[in-house]
Design a protein around this motif. Structure first.
Motif, PDB file in Angstrom:
ATOM      1  N   ARG A  13       0.849  -1.185   0.000  1.00  0.00           N
ATOM      2  CA  ARG A  13       0.000   0.000   0.000  1.00  0.00           C
ATOM      3  C   ARG A  13       0.888   1.239   0.000  1.00  0.00           C
ATOM      4  O   ARG A  13       0.900   2.018   0.961  1.00  0.00           O
ATOM      5  N   PRO A  14       1.645   1.428  -1.071  1.00  0.00           N
ATOM      6  CA  PRO A  14       2.616   2.530  -1.094  1.00  0.00           C
ATOM      7  C   PRO A  14       1.993   3.913  -1.154  1.00  0.00           C
ATOM      8  O   PRO A  14       2.688   4.905  -0.938  1.00  0.00           O
ATOM      9  N   GLY A 162       4.298  16.037  -5.809  1.00  0.00           N
ATOM     10  CA  GLY A 162       3.014  15.967  -6.490  1.00  0.00           C
ATOM     11  C   GLY A 162       3.157  15.467  -7.920  1.00  0.00           C
ATOM     12  O   GLY A 162       4.166  15.728  -8.585  1.00  0.00           O
ATOM     13  N   LEU A 163       2.143  14.743  -8.391  1.00  0.00           N
ATOM     14  CA  LEU A 163       2.199  14.126  -9.719  1.00  0.00           C
ATOM     15  C   LEU A 163       0.955  14.476 -10.525  1.00  0.00           C
ATOM     16  O   LEU A 163      -0.171  14.260 -10.071  1.00  0.00           O
ATOM     17  N   ALA A 262       3.602   5.444  -7.372  1.00  0.00           N
ATOM     18  CA  ALA A 262       4.288   4.933  -6.184  1.00  0.00           C
ATOM     19  C   ALA A 262       5.808   4.960  -6.324  1.00  0.00           C
ATOM     20  O   ALA A 262       6.511   4.653  -5.361  1.00  0.00           O
ATOM     21  N   ASP A 263       6.309   5.320  -7.483  1.00  0.00           N
ATOM     22  CA  ASP A 263       7.746   5.300  -7.747  1.00  0.00           C
ATOM     23  C   ASP A 263       8.410   6.534  -7.121  1.00  0.00           C
ATOM     24  O   ASP A 263       8.127   7.660  -7.528  1.00  0.00           O
ATOM     25  N   PRO A 264       9.292   6.371  -6.156  1.00  0.00           N
ATOM     26  CA  PRO A 264       9.944   7.543  -5.551  1.00  0.00           C
ATOM     27  C   PRO A 264      10.847   8.287  -6.529  1.00  0.00           C
ATOM     28  O   PRO A 264      11.181   9.451  -6.292  1.00  0.00           O
ATOM     29  N   ARG A 266       9.974   8.906  -9.724  1.00  0.00           N
ATOM     30  CA  ARG A 266       9.116   9.208 -10.885  1.00  0.00           C
ATOM     31  C   ARG A 266       9.507  10.499 -11.585  1.00  0.00           C
ATOM     32  O   ARG A 266       9.151  10.706 -12.751  1.00  0.00           O
ATOM     33  N   ALA A 267      10.237  11.374 -10.928  1.00  0.00           N
ATOM     34  CA  ALA A 267      10.632  12.641 -11.556  1.00  0.00           C
ATOM     35  C   ALA A 267      11.473  12.424 -12.800  1.00  0.00           C
ATOM     36  O   ALA A 267      11.574  13.328 -13.642  1.00  0.00           O
ATOM     37  N   ARG A 268      12.052  11.237 -12.955  1.00  0.00           N
ATOM     38  CA  ARG A 268      12.851  10.981 -14.157  1.00  0.00           C
ATOM     39  C   ARG A 268      11.998  10.963 -15.418  1.00  0.00           C
ATOM     40  O   ARG A 268      12.521  11.082 -16.529  1.00  0.00           O
ATOM     41  N   TRP A 269      10.685  10.811 -15.254  1.00  0.00           N
ATOM     42  CA  TRP A 269       9.774  10.806 -16.399  1.00  0.00           C
ATOM     43  C   TRP A 269       9.194  12.192 -16.677  1.00  0.00           C
ATOM     44  O   TRP A 269       8.365  12.340 -17.567  1.00  0.00           O
ATOM     45  N   ASN A 270       9.597  13.196 -15.937  1.00  0.00           N
ATOM     46  CA  ASN A 270       8.961  14.505 -16.037  1.00  0.00           C
ATOM     47  C   ASN A 270       8.950  15.033 -17.468  1.00  0.00           C
ATOM     48  O   ASN A 270       9.970  15.059 -18.155  1.00  0.00           O
TER      49      ASN A 270
END
Length: 314
Positions: A13-14, A162-163, A262-264, A266-270
């Protein structure tokens, strides 16, 4: 990190403690994304125009936002249904004010509002399309996303991490060639540019924007159009629709989106645009049947002059 790892690991439950808004969660990818975010532990606000009391212009009373919210809760999250027309700024402001009052935060915003399929005139020149139909498609697929982002992002950026996810049809790579219709082309490329541009604005605030596309989606509306069900969809595979063999259930892209959220890292996909097949490979998720369809990869291989095998892309 995956929220639904199909390789035998225990679900986690991330997203517990996180608050998400899925704008356009009545059916299809939006509903599935809401449910998977709930399965990961999030509180999910599910919005749309079709409720148990009122049906939108699509005329589909078979799916409602209340049902979506119940599915979110059943999956382990907390689903909250809020009837909202995202073309009406006052309704969106009321929605965001409610989220702020209830939780004081917004961690994930998924812009999945659409509803323009009945307006799509295939193989029709721009000037031969009824102008009102074309502009309505732009309203549904672009203006709704702009209204929602403009009003919701101030709450999203209050906390780092935030995403924003812009759901569309195709990626920057697959949409280089003109799409089926002038207005559809604009409606489906605009969210890709929104993710790119907003990503630049969100970056200094440690927030992220990504565009995400499903492949050949077996939504409720699509299955009904083909006279099929999720149990009988393979009966639709044939010469007239060969890519249907690589179609995917809404669960597929939804699992990818939940894993992305949930990926800490995830900013690499910005600012980028990703499809469900790419997300599946990156995060190790599969469709409900255990497969990993990649219709966009197949079509790119076809356009490159190759002779790809369908079996290699499922």
């Amino acid at each position: 990190m995956t929220t639904n790892d199909n390789r035998g690991t225990k679900p986690t439950r991330p997203l517990a403690g996180k608050v998400a808004l899925v704008a356009g969660a009545t059916r299809g990818a939006g509903r599935a994304v809401a449910v998977q975010l709930g399965a990961a532990g999030a509180v999910v606000y599910a919005t749309g125009r079709t409720t148990r009391e009122r049906v939108s212009e699509l005329g589909r009373a078979t799916e409602t936002i209340e049902e979506t919210a119940e599915l979110v809760t059943a999956a382990g999250g907390e689903g909250v249904a809020v009837p909202t027309d995202h073309l009406v700024p006052e309704q969106v402001r009321a929605l965001i004010a409610r989220i702020e009052c209830d939780h004081g935060r917004l961690d994930v915003l998924v812009n999945d509002v659409w509803g323009g399929n009945p307006l799509l005139d295939f193989d029709t020149r721009m000037w031969d399309v009824d102008l009102a139909r074309g502009l309505r498609m732009i309203d549904l697929g672009v203006r709704t996303h702009i209204v929602t982002s403009s009003i919701a992002l101030p709450l999203l950026v209050r906390r780092p991490g935030g995403l924003l996810i812009e759901v569309t049809d195709g990626t920057a790579e697959t949409n280089r060639e003109p799409r089926e219709n002038f207005y559809y082309d604009l409606a489906k490329n605009a969210p890709i540019r929104m993710a790119y541009t907003l990503g630049e604005e969100l970056r200094p605030l440690s927030c992220t924007a990504v565009a995400v596309s499903p492949g050949f989606l077996r939504s409720e509306e699509m299955l009904d159009g083909f006279g099929l069900t999720e149990e009988t969809w393979r009966d639709g595979i044939g010469e007239q629709q060969p890519h249907w063999a690589l179609s995917e259930s809404p669960v597929y892209v939804a699992r990818g989106v939940a894993a992305l959220a949930a990926d800490p890292d995830r900013a690499r996909w910005n600012g980028r645009s990703l499809d469900s097949g790419q997300l599946a490979r990156e995060y190790g998720v599969t469709d409900a049947d255990g497969s990993r369809p990649d219709v966009w990869g197949f079509m790119l291989a076809e356009k490159a002059g190759g002779e790809p095998r369908l079996a290699d892309y499922r």
